[in-house]
Scaffold this motif. Structure first.
Motif, PDB file in Angstrom:
ATOM      1  N   THR A 190       0.810  -1.227   0.000  1.00 43.23           N
ATOM      2  CA  THR A 190       0.000   0.000   0.000  1.00 43.23           C
ATOM      3  C   THR A 190       0.839   1.272   0.000  1.00 43.23           C
ATOM      4  N   SER A 191       2.161   1.127   0.063  1.00 45.79           N
ATOM      5  CA  SER A 191       3.028   2.302   0.068  1.00 45.79           C
ATOM      6  C   SER A 191       2.986   3.015  -1.274  1.00 45.79           C
ATOM      7  N   GLU A 192       3.201   4.326  -1.231  1.00 49.30           N
ATOM      8  CA  GLU A 192       3.328   5.106  -2.466  1.00 49.30           C
ATOM      9  C   GLU A 192       4.656   4.806  -3.166  1.00 49.30           C
ATOM     10  N   VAL A 193       5.596   4.235  -2.424  1.00 46.54           N
ATOM     11  CA  VAL A 193       6.936   3.966  -2.960  1.00 46.54           C
ATOM     12  C   VAL A 193       7.076   2.461  -3.178  1.00 46.54           C
ATOM     13  N   PRO A 194       7.285   2.020  -4.426  1.00 42.76           N
ATOM     14  CA  PRO A 194       7.307   0.585  -4.711  1.00 42.76           C
ATOM     15  C   PRO A 194       8.509  -0.121  -4.105  1.00 42.76           C
ATOM     16  N   LEU A 195       8.308  -1.384  -3.807  1.00 46.20           N
ATOM     17  CA  LEU A 195       9.303  -2.200  -3.110  1.00 46.20           C
ATOM     18  C   LEU A 195       9.903  -3.246  -4.033  1.00 46.20           C
ATOM     19  N   LEU A 196      11.245  -3.351  -3.987  1.00 44.40           N
ATOM     20  CA  LEU A 196      11.976  -4.466  -4.590  1.00 44.40           C
ATOM     21  C   LEU A 196      12.512  -5.299  -3.425  1.00 44.40           C
ATOM     22  N   PRO A 197      11.820  -6.374  -3.055  1.00 41.47           N
ATOM     23  CA  PRO A 197      12.231  -7.136  -1.867  1.00 41.47           C
ATOM     24  C   PRO A 197      13.452  -7.996  -2.149  1.00 41.47           C
ATOM     25  N   GLY A 198      14.315  -8.106  -1.159  1.00 41.15           N
ATOM     26  CA  GLY A 198      15.492  -8.948  -1.279  1.00 41.15           C
ATOM     27  C   GLY A 198      15.205 -10.365  -0.837  1.00 41.15           C
ATOM     28  N   ILE A 199      15.634 -11.344  -1.646  1.00 45.93           N
ATOM     29  CA  ILE A 199      15.458 -12.756  -1.278  1.00 45.93           C
ATOM     30  C   ILE A 199      16.743 -13.509  -1.587  1.00 45.93           C
ATOM     31  N   TYR A 211       4.176 -10.046  -5.617  1.00 41.75           N
ATOM     32  CA  TYR A 211       5.489  -9.556  -6.057  1.00 41.75           C
ATOM     33  C   TYR A 211       6.052 -10.498  -7.119  1.00 41.75           C
ATOM     34  N   ARG A 212       6.584  -9.905  -8.189  1.00 41.82           N
ATOM     35  CA  ARG A 212       7.195 -10.695  -9.253  1.00 41.82           C
ATOM     36  C   ARG A 212       8.592 -10.192  -9.603  1.00 41.82           C
ATOM     37  N   GLU A 213       9.011  -9.113  -8.987  1.00 36.75           N
ATOM     38  CA  GLU A 213      10.360  -8.560  -9.173  1.00 36.75           C
ATOM     39  C   GLU A 213      11.059  -8.585  -7.822  1.00 36.75           C
ATOM     40  N   PHE A 214      12.267  -9.140  -7.796  1.00 35.92           N
ATOM     41  CA  PHE A 214      12.997  -9.309  -6.537  1.00 35.92           C
ATOM     42  C   PHE A 214      14.466  -8.942  -6.719  1.00 35.92           C
ATOM     43  N   LYS A 215      15.054  -8.484  -5.636  1.00 34.40           N
ATOM     44  CA  LYS A 215      16.510  -8.412  -5.541  1.00 34.40           C
ATOM     45  C   LYS A 215      16.992  -9.791  -5.091  1.00 34.40           C
ATOM     46  N   PHE A 216      18.039 -10.317  -5.708  1.00 33.04           N
ATOM     47  CA  PHE A 216      18.641 -11.579  -5.294  1.00 33.04           C
ATOM     48  C   PHE A 216      19.929 -11.246  -4.562  1.00 33.04           C
ATOM     49  N   PHE A 217      19.933 -11.470  -3.240  1.00 37.44           N
ATOM     50  CA  PHE A 217      21.051 -11.015  -2.406  1.00 37.44           C
ATOM     51  C   PHE A 217      21.276 -11.985  -1.251  1.00 37.44           C
ATOM     52  N   PRO A 218      22.528 -12.239  -0.889  1.00 38.32           N
ATOM     53  CA  PRO A 218      23.754 -11.911  -1.630  1.00 38.32           C
ATOM     54  C   PRO A 218      23.964 -12.912  -2.764  1.00 38.32           C
TER      55      PRO A 218
END
Length: 215
Positions: free
Chosen positions: A110-119, A133-140
Motif C-alpha cells: 500500500t506504500s506510495e513507494v514501490p518495493l523491490l524485496p530482497g530474497i 510480487y514478481r520482481e525481486f533483488k537476489f542477495f547476496p
C-alpha cells in the motif's frame, strides 16, 4: 487478501528497465553525495540506490531528488517499516531491502513507494510471490548460488524477474544480464572506495562507462 497493484509493478519494472547497472551507494560523508552521483550519471547510469548503512543516506536522498530529477533515486538496505516510512518522507522513488519480513512485504503493498524485496531462497521468494510480487533483488547473489541459482529459480517461477546484487563484479555482470530472468544487476564496484576517498570523480565516470561497454 490484499495483493500488489499493477501500479507498483509498473513502477518497479520502470526502475529495472531504466539502467542495466544499479550502483549500490554507501556515503561516508554528506559532501560526497552530489559529486559522486553526478559522476555516476555522467557515466551513463539512470538508477541510484542510496543505502541506509550510514546516517548520510536519508538526507542524500532528499538532496539528490532535487538535484538530479532525470534519474531514479531509491533507498537501499531498508530493514524495517519505520525506515520505509522515513525514506518515503525523504522522497525515495523505490525501496530495496536486503531480505524480507511479513511486515515489510505487507507495508509495500500500500506504500506510495514501490518495493523491490530482497530474497536469497525459494521460500523467501514464495512469501513475496503469494502477495503478488514478481520482481525481486537476489542477495547476496554470489554466495547464494549466483547464476546457477537464478537458472534454477526460472523453472518453477518463470514469471519472476531479478536484480542480483552482492558479489557481482564488472567481469561477471554481463553473464548475469544474459539470463532471461535478470533485468539489471547492482553492485558496489561502480563506486571504488579509493576513488571516492580521493574525490576522483572522473575515475568513477570512466568505471561506469567501461562497465556499460563491457555488457
Amino acid at each position: 487478501m490484499t495483493t500488489l497493484s499493477d501500479f507498483h509493478r509498473d513502477r518497479v519494472r520502470a526502475v529495472l528497465s531504466a539502467s542495466p547497472l544499479v550502483p549500490v551507494i554507501t556515503l561516508n560523508h554528506p559532501d560526497e553525495a552530489l559529486p559522486l552521483c553526478r559522476a555516476l550519471v555522467e557515466g551513463g547510469v539512470r538508477v541510484l540506490e542510496i543505502t541506509l548503512r550510514t546516517p548520510h543516506g536519508l538526507p542524500a536522498i532528499r538532496q539528490l531528488r532535487e538535484a538530479l530529477p532525470e534519474v531514479w533515486v531509491g533507498a537501499g538496505t531498508v530493514t524495517g517499516v519505520e525506515q520505509y516510512r522515513a525514506v518515503e518522507a525523504a522522497g525515495a522513488q523505490f525501496v530495496v531491502t536486503p531480505g524480507v519480513t511479513g511486515a515489510i512485504l505487507e507495508f509495500g503493498l500500500t506504500s506510495e513507494v514501490p518495493l523491490l524485496p530482497g530474497i536469497a531462497t525459494v521460500s523467501e521468494l514464495m512469501m513475496g510471490y503469494a502477495l503478488g510480487y514478481r520482481e525481486f533483488k537476489f542477495f547476496p547473489a554470489a554466495v547464494s548460488g549466483g547464476i546457477a541459482a537464478l537458472n534454477a529459480f526460472a523453472g518453477p517461477f518463470g514469471d519472476v524477474t531479478f536484480c542480483p546484487t552482492g558479489g557481482v563484479r564488472r567481469n561477471t555482470a554481463k553473464d548475469y544480464l544474459a539470463l532471461p530472468n535478470v533485468a539489471a544487476v547492482g553492485g558496489t564496484w561502480l563506486t571504488p572506495k579509493e576513488a571516492v576517498a580521493a574525490k576522483n570523480w572522473g575515475a568513477i565516470t570512466e568505471e561506469v562507462r567501461g562497465s556499460l561497454q563491457d555488457l
